[in-house]
Design a protein around this motif. Structure first.
Motif, PDB file in Angstrom:
ATOM      1  N   LEU A 133      -2.830 -13.612  -4.468  1.00  0.00           N
ATOM      2  CA  LEU A 133      -1.726 -13.612  -2.619  1.00  0.00           C
ATOM      3  C   LEU A 133      -2.949 -12.144  -2.615  1.00  0.00           C
ATOM      4  O   LEU A 133      -3.465 -11.076  -3.118  1.00  0.00           O
ATOM      5  N   ARG A 134      -3.099 -12.122  -1.333  1.00  0.00           N
ATOM      6  CA  ARG A 134      -3.033 -11.725  -0.576  1.00  0.00           C
ATOM      7  C   ARG A 134      -2.809 -11.326   1.238  1.00  0.00           C
ATOM      8  O   ARG A 134      -2.557 -12.134   1.505  1.00  0.00           O
ATOM      9  N   ILE A 135      -1.526 -10.319   1.151  1.00  0.00           N
ATOM     10  CA  ILE A 135      -0.745  -9.804   2.124  1.00  0.00           C
ATOM     11  C   ILE A 135      -1.145  -8.662   2.158  1.00  0.00           C
ATOM     12  O   ILE A 135      -1.688  -7.458   1.188  1.00  0.00           O
ATOM     13  N   GLY A 136      -0.576  -7.950   3.289  1.00  0.00           N
ATOM     14  CA  GLY A 136      -0.683  -6.849   4.314  1.00  0.00           C
ATOM     15  C   GLY A 136       0.658  -6.432   5.160  1.00  0.00           C
ATOM     16  O   GLY A 136       1.014  -7.730   5.765  1.00  0.00           O
ATOM     17  N   PHE A 137       0.659  -5.430   4.915  1.00  0.00           N
ATOM     18  CA  PHE A 137       1.582  -5.691   5.687  1.00  0.00           C
ATOM     19  C   PHE A 137       1.709  -4.075   7.587  1.00  0.00           C
ATOM     20  O   PHE A 137       1.338  -3.470   6.786  1.00  0.00           O
ATOM     21  N   ILE A 138       2.302  -5.068   8.121  1.00  0.00           N
ATOM     22  CA  ILE A 138       1.691  -4.294   9.583  1.00  0.00           C
ATOM     23  C   ILE A 138       3.323  -3.954   9.272  1.00  0.00           C
ATOM     24  O   ILE A 138       4.352  -4.250  10.188  1.00  0.00           O
ATOM     25  N   ALA A 139       3.906  -2.060   9.156  1.00  0.00           N
ATOM     26  CA  ALA A 139       5.137  -2.328   9.009  1.00  0.00           C
ATOM     27  C   ALA A 139       5.686  -0.526   9.679  1.00  0.00           C
ATOM     28  O   ALA A 139       5.503   0.828   9.092  1.00  0.00           O
ATOM     29  N   GLY A 152      -4.117 -10.593  -9.767  1.00  0.00           N
ATOM     30  CA  GLY A 152      -5.681 -10.820  -9.060  1.00  0.00           C
ATOM     31  C   GLY A 152      -5.176 -10.416  -7.328  1.00  0.00           C
ATOM     32  O   GLY A 152      -5.337 -10.454  -6.188  1.00  0.00           O
ATOM     33  N   ALA A 153      -3.388  -9.687  -7.545  1.00  0.00           N
ATOM     34  CA  ALA A 153      -2.340  -9.727  -6.197  1.00  0.00           C
ATOM     35  C   ALA A 153      -3.906  -8.165  -5.167  1.00  0.00           C
ATOM     36  O   ALA A 153      -3.740  -7.627  -5.928  1.00  0.00           O
ATOM     37  N   THR A 154      -3.873  -8.791  -4.149  1.00  0.00           N
ATOM     38  CA  THR A 154      -4.130  -7.567  -3.126  1.00  0.00           C
ATOM     39  C   THR A 154      -3.012  -7.436  -1.718  1.00  0.00           C
ATOM     40  O   THR A 154      -2.312  -7.966  -1.266  1.00  0.00           O
ATOM     41  N   ILE A 155      -2.122  -6.350  -1.958  1.00  0.00           N
ATOM     42  CA  ILE A 155      -1.100  -6.191  -0.978  1.00  0.00           C
ATOM     43  C   ILE A 155      -1.207  -4.808  -0.583  1.00  0.00           C
ATOM     44  O   ILE A 155      -2.388  -3.744  -0.542  1.00  0.00           O
ATOM     45  N   ALA A 156      -1.611  -4.809   0.637  1.00  0.00           N
ATOM     46  CA  ALA A 156      -1.710  -3.557   1.163  1.00  0.00           C
ATOM     47  C   ALA A 156      -0.756  -3.149   2.553  1.00  0.00           C
ATOM     48  O   ALA A 156       0.041  -4.297   3.046  1.00  0.00           O
ATOM     49  N   VAL A 157      -0.043  -1.959   2.770  1.00  0.00           N
ATOM     50  CA  VAL A 157       1.415  -1.992   3.268  1.00  0.00           C
ATOM     51  C   VAL A 157       0.690  -0.593   4.411  1.00  0.00           C
ATOM     52  O   VAL A 157       0.911   0.792   4.062  1.00  0.00           O
ATOM     53  N   GLU A 158       0.577  -0.998   5.624  1.00  0.00           N
ATOM     54  CA  GLU A 158      -0.264   0.354   6.970  1.00  0.00           C
ATOM     55  C   GLU A 158       1.346   0.406   7.797  1.00  0.00           C
ATOM     56  O   GLU A 158       1.725  -0.712   8.118  1.00  0.00           O
ATOM     57  N   ARG A 159       1.385   1.222   8.630  1.00  0.00           N
ATOM     58  CA  ARG A 159       2.120   1.796   9.589  1.00  0.00           C
ATOM     59  C   ARG A 159       0.941   0.793  10.844  1.00  0.00           C
ATOM     60  O   ARG A 159       2.543   0.738  12.407  1.00  0.00           O
ATOM     61  N   SER A 160       0.343   0.926  11.226  1.00  0.00           N
ATOM     62  CA  SER A 160      -0.408   0.853  12.488  1.00  0.00           C
ATOM     63  C   SER A 160      -1.787  -0.861  12.229  1.00  0.00           C
ATOM     64  O   SER A 160      -1.614  -1.140  11.113  1.00  0.00           O
ATOM     65  N   VAL A 161      -1.960  -1.329  12.753  1.00  0.00           N
ATOM     66  CA  VAL A 161      -2.617  -2.578  13.117  1.00  0.00           C
ATOM     67  C   VAL A 161      -4.377  -1.803  12.294  1.00  0.00           C
ATOM     68  O   VAL A 161      -5.294  -2.069  12.047  1.00  0.00           O
ATOM     69  N   ASP A 162      -5.119  -0.695  12.914  1.00  0.00           N
ATOM     70  CA  ASP A 162      -6.114  -0.559  12.541  1.00  0.00           C
ATOM     71  C   ASP A 162      -5.887   0.047  11.252  1.00  0.00           C
ATOM     72  O   ASP A 162      -7.129   0.368  10.420  1.00  0.00           O
ATOM     73  N   ALA A 163      -5.139   1.124  10.365  1.00  0.00           N
ATOM     74  CA  ALA A 163      -4.663   1.248   9.507  1.00  0.00           C
ATOM     75  C   ALA A 163      -5.078   0.088   8.234  1.00  0.00           C
ATOM     76  O   ALA A 163      -5.620   0.457   7.289  1.00  0.00           O
ATOM     77  N   LEU A 164      -4.715  -1.135   8.905  1.00  0.00           N
ATOM     78  CA  LEU A 164      -3.711  -2.339   7.674  1.00  0.00           C
ATOM     79  C   LEU A 164      -5.503  -2.295   7.791  1.00  0.00           C
ATOM     80  O   LEU A 164      -6.093  -3.310   6.916  1.00  0.00           O
ATOM     81  N   ALA A 165      -6.736  -2.679   9.124  1.00  0.00           N
ATOM     82  CA  ALA A 165      -7.808  -3.055   9.012  1.00  0.00           C
ATOM     83  C   ALA A 165      -8.578  -2.722   8.193  1.00  0.00           C
ATOM     84  O   ALA A 165      -9.214  -3.675   7.334  1.00  0.00           O
TER      85      ALA A 165
END
Length: 144
Positions: free
Chosen positions: A81-87, A108-121
């Motif tokens: 799984l490769r997933i990111g959240f803009i929250a 192998g999961a890659t999970i990112a949770v951030e508050r903005s597109v720039d932070a997620l990028a």
């Protein structure tokens, strides 16, 4: 429509937007429809965008149901799984972090949770065109 998903093969990206109040049944239905799409590729990065989501806390039981189903799917297909959240809101951020915590034992999961597109990028090392796409700008030049 509370769940809207677009697949961008040139970006190897699946972008799901959650709009208004979204129920577990709607998320489950959206996931099933996505997997039936001819362009669906489970290797693509999945972005879950909660910028237009109205805060409605998801129950722990609903989150367990969602993560268990996703783990079963990922184990069956053998693709990490490769997933990111803009929250941006506290509730959506907390809900996404709960998802990330419950999925953290998936190999192998890659999970990112951030508050903005720039932070997620930054967290996912997204290229400039993908970041521009997620920001909603029309200035993408290198991909069709």
């Amino acid at each position: 429509m509370p769940c809207s998903t677009d697949i961008y093969p040139a970006y190897q990206l699946i972008w799901s937007r959650f709009i208004g109040v979204v129920t577990l049944d709607q998320i489950t239905d959206a996931n099933q429809k996505l997997r039936a799409e001819t362009e669906f590729d489970p290797r693509f990065l999945c972005i879950n965008d909660f910028r237009d989501h109205l805060d409605d806390p998801v129950s722990f039981q609903d989150m367990m149901s969602l993560t268990n189903e996703m783990k079963t799917f990922r184990h069956r297909i053998g693709v990490p799984l490769r997933i990111g959240f803009i929250a941006p809101s506290d509730v959506s951020f907390g809900t996404a972090r709960m998802f990330a915590t419950l999925m953290s034992d998936l190999d192998g999961a890659t999970i990112a949770v951030e508050r903005s597109v720039d932070a997620l990028a930054a967290a996912l090392a997204l290229d400039a065109d993908t970041t521009t796409l997620l920001k909603g700008d029309d200035k993408i030049t290198s991909r069709e």
